[in-house]
Design a protein around this motif. Sequence first.
Motif, PDB file in Angstrom:
ATOM      1  N   TYR A 171       0.840  -1.208   0.000  1.00  0.00           N
ATOM      2  CA  TYR A 171       0.000   0.000   0.000  1.00  0.00           C
ATOM      3  C   TYR A 171       0.875   1.258   0.000  1.00  0.00           C
ATOM      4  N   LYS A 172       1.913   1.268   0.848  1.00  0.00           N
ATOM      5  CA  LYS A 172       2.791   2.443   0.978  1.00  0.00           C
ATOM      6  C   LYS A 172       3.532   2.727  -0.328  1.00  0.00           C
ATOM      7  N   VAL A 173       4.127   1.668  -0.917  1.00  0.00           N
ATOM      8  CA  VAL A 173       4.909   1.861  -2.144  1.00  0.00           C
ATOM      9  C   VAL A 173       3.997   2.146  -3.330  1.00  0.00           C
ATOM     10  N   GLY A 174       2.895   1.399  -3.431  1.00  0.00           N
ATOM     11  CA  GLY A 174       2.008   1.521  -4.595  1.00  0.00           C
ATOM     12  C   GLY A 174       1.346   2.874  -4.712  1.00  0.00           C
ATOM     13  N   LEU A 175       0.981   3.475  -3.585  1.00  0.00           N
ATOM     14  CA  LEU A 175       0.301   4.769  -3.617  1.00  0.00           C
ATOM     15  C   LEU A 175       1.211   5.937  -3.248  1.00  0.00           C
ATOM     16  N   LYS A 176       2.448   5.631  -2.815  1.00  0.00           N
ATOM     17  CA  LYS A 176       3.393   6.664  -2.360  1.00  0.00           C
ATOM     18  C   LYS A 176       2.793   7.498  -1.229  1.00  0.00           C
ATOM     19  N   VAL A 177       2.278   6.780  -0.225  1.00  0.00           N
ATOM     20  CA  VAL A 177       1.690   7.431   0.952  1.00  0.00           C
ATOM     21  C   VAL A 177       2.361   6.868   2.200  1.00  0.00           C
TER      22      VAL A 177
END
Length: 1259
Positions: free
Chosen positions: A817-823
């Motif tokens: 989730y963190k890497v895929g959305l850059k959040v």
Amino acid sequence: MYAGNIPIYKTESRSRNEQGMDPITRQVGQHIEMEPEWEAAFTLQMKLTHVISMMQDWCASDEKVLIEAYKKCLAVLMQCHGGYTDGEQPITLSICGHSVETIRYCVSQEKVSIHLPVSRLLAGLHVLLSKSEVAYKFPELLPLSELSPPMLIEHPLRCLVLCAQVHAGMWRRNGFSLVNQIYYYHNVKCRREMFDKDVVMLQTGVSMMDPNHFLMIMLSRFELYQIFSTPDYGKRFSSEITHKDVVQQNNTLIEEMLYLIIMLVGERFSPGVGQVNATDEIKREIIHQLSIKPMAHSELVKSLPEDENKETGMESVIEAVAHFKKPGLTGRGMYELKPECAKEFNLYFYHFSRAEQSKAEEAQRKLKRQNREDTALPPPVLPPFCPLFASLVNILQSDVMLCIMGTILQWAVEHNGYAWSESMLQRVLHLIGMALQEEKQHLENVTEEHVVTFTFTQKISKPGEAPKNSPSILAMLETLQNAPYLEVHKDMIRWILKTFNAVKKMRESSPTSPVAETEGTIMEESSRDKDKAERKRKAEIARLRREKIMAQMSEMQRHFIDENKELFQQTLELDASTSAVLDHSPVASDMTLTALGPAQTQVPEQRQFVTCILCQEEQEVKVESRAMVLAAFVQRSTVLSKNRSKFIQDPEKYDPLFMHPDLSCGTHTSSCGHIMHAHCWQRYFDSVQAKEQRRQQRLRLHTSYDVENGEFLCPLCECLSNTVIPLLLPPRNIFNNRLNFSDQPNLTQWIRTISQQIKALQFLRKEESTPNNASTKNSENVDELQLPEGFRPDFRPKIPYSESIKEMLTTFGTATYKVGLKVHPNEEDPRVPIMCWGSCAYTIQSIERILSDEDKPLFGPLPCRLDDCLRSLTRFAAAHWTVASVSVVQGHFCKLFASLVPNDSHEELPCILDIDMFHLLVGLVLAFPALQCQDFSGISLGTGDLHIFHLVTMAHIIQILLTSCTEENGMDQENPPCEEESAVLALYKTLHQYTGSALKEIPSGWHLWRSVRAGIMPFLKCSALFFHYLNGVPSPPDIQVPGTSHFEHLCSYLSLPNNLICLFQENSEIMNSLIESWCRNSEVKRYLEGERDAIRYPRESNKLINLPEDYSSLINQASNFSCPKSGGDKSRAPTLCLVCGSLLCSQSYCCQTELEGEDVGACTAHTYSCGSGVGIFLRVRECQVLFLAGKTKGCFYSPPYLDDYGETDQGLRRGNPLHLCKERFKKIQKLWHQHSVTEEIGHAQEANQTLVGIDWQHL
């Protein structure tokens, strides 16, 4: 004539000034305080090297000029050496009855200089006298009788002794300036007019004087005279323990002196010294360079001296001595020495450095072992000397030489009493071999009127005279042949004895006598028989020893089994059960394999044991055990993208539930396949973090991984990773253990049931969100709500996973989730499950594309790391819903389901043209268990999977038909239409009707069916991979072979009819209404009216841009490129993006932009817009490929352009024409397709730490 002599006078004047320049004295007490200046003299030498060579060539062009130049040079040398005794008293040296007068001079105590241009110029002119035959035509015009050989050899000999003493470590206190001078003295740039000429001057002197006198002077200058002139001096000397360093120094000096003698006799490949031409000299240089190892063209050119035109002359001779081996995907084109040239190898070639000599010796011995030959490296057969140097060979049979040889061999025979070395002995053996070869050549070339005066064989057969009565050299060699401490040299001694016997026979008989040859052959054969017998005896001993060891091992095994009978019995039972499972497995039977649905092939569950790479503990993978994890790397990707201009404006509010068919940006997961315990990994990662914090305090530098972003290197293979994937058992087997009724609903019934369940869930959720003051009215509505039969929305399933596994499920989900959305990470975010499903789907799609592009079978032998990654990723995605909120996952399912089966609750969903069907399939299948776990009506999970798959497949067929290219191309079949063609034509008519005739005119059924088959193949392949890894059903053997499209086999494996249109016919009742709802969408109408675009199927694979064949085209293109921000100024570093073809102004302040609050260069900024942070560029002016990943990672990679010799030219230094190597370009493209660019950067930065310090963000 006077004008022509001007260059001679100028050269002589300069040489006189340089003679003896920068003299040095050995430091004894303490280290030198300041390094003396030495570069100026060598710079001058390098600048004038070609001038001197050209001047000598000019002199040789006219006989009179040559004679005049020789006289002038000799006169200048005599002036320089007028007082060459330096005031020292003469001394007399005596060995073996020979005496010579010389001066008392010690290189280690007096001043000595490396710069002797007058001596070297005279040496060059003397060789020219021989080469041009002036010395033989006009001997009366030359002052040869006036020459003083001791004067000629004095200074070159001192210089060579200095080199030997430096090598022996006697000048350590003189610092690096001397080391550098010795290096350049032997370096290819200077040696032609320095080292080589000193050797020639010594050869000149030796050829004019008694070799015994020369050897005694040489012993004196090497400071070894006392050792060889005094009986038993070596023995007394070695017994003095206090002089160990001096003993070592003397041994090295003896080795260097013997090496010098080998050079003087063996180096006769200069025209004028030996009877050779210039090409022979170059050939010999190349042969010896290639004896070290195969070399690339550029390496070979660097190792050869250049003339004034920067030419080496290599091209004219290289084909005669070497084969060219073309480069593969990596490396360079290599020249390999021809086998027939190996016989010309000389171990003591004078241009070898110590390291090169050692490598060459090892390489040649290895080659001989491979060819099953003796490992002896005998001296090669040499060309004859020119008449002016012919007497040089007598040094080998001189009394002093024989004394030196005999003394060293005596030390080796009585090896305990003397300080000697094997290198010393090896050089003596080489000299003996040279002498035998020389005598053999003399005997072969002798004519009847001449007598051979070279009688080396006779001299080494004679024992020493009284009072010593030492054994002969031959007798000592025979003794050493059986010495156990000289195993390495036995082959060489054996070769010497064989050659001695052959030469002796030649001397005893006439050259034309066949008897001698026969006897020599018999002698060789008998010797060979002895060798064979010896080898056979050793082989027999080795065989008996092996048998003994094997017997001991068998006995130990039996003893172990007796002691551990119970354990062994369990192992036998386990093996039996495993073999039984394998025997009854569906792979071995002829039954049809089905990957999903109620008819899914049931595969017995295999127990899986894995070993942690950190603690080496083995563990079985179970649901309740501690988690085992795979190191993984998650990254954003645009490799499959059909629209690179699309950006996520606000990642915090972006909904990734529906993936657009343009696959603008996906999340890819890869793994190196190495397994760890979760707690072992956590400890390892904590230690990496702690180490990084300490390192940052000491050094403010980047590393190849960013700990703050969760990155680390795999502990085993150092592959870049940023998370871990938990290893799981097949999740469907765990959750599908409920009783299933045999009466399963069809698609229509299932859709109605699911729709009712969704409606009930939405109603309940609405009620839960309603305020309490309306509770009375709500309770009445609940009473009115009829729950579907067996549906219990309040039921919460028990999760069987251990806490450790749950934690790892959350860890990997959050990382994706963190890497895929850059959040920022947030495990409670409802988008976490969506990103996990998306990563699973995108990774499978990218693997399918790679396999299709390479024409590999779908279920062929995948690399283990890829197979493990796909299995673990699919099982993780299927199990992640267990650690997410059930209501959230149900909500995702409802919304995904509504995109295919519309309901009133969800409006503004994307139209059928704007949904990637494989991502939709994965999302629906993996979210469905959250709904199915509350259904107790008896509908199985497998039934749901099958109906979801059929429904999505039909939607994809409609997608393909709506977007298919309908132009007639004249390829219609004349045969009557088959069943599939008729069915697809009927379906197309239905679509035509529902779209209000907006669809183009109806093409032929054959064309339509062909479009459907081609368009749906990637989807079927991805689905087969997905269900294979999800349910663990083995793939049919038919799909594991390359060749045909396997359409029918895929349909069978996926529970589809071969005629896919039958799905519509079997479920026509509900499908007609669904098709109508899909076609009534306004976006579909806009597309059909030409107001917007849509993705067509099958999607073409993305490729890197097409590069021109000739690199000069790229240079021309770059030369016309102007910096976009500098008002038309030319860019200093034009860089080409290989992904999209954009030319950028790299490494320049003018084109820096701000990215995430930091100034970055044009390339770094472009990677974020073009490749989601990963970029592949070609720096045109450097001919260098640049890989970038993020702001702190990058590396340079070998370009795909090669010259005719198979070499790259990074920096365009050599300037050879460059041409595109398609194989290398394909390799770069493969790295991009496989998402391996970041991994390649990581490995490059770990291998070369200087890459870490580069500010990549400024490029």
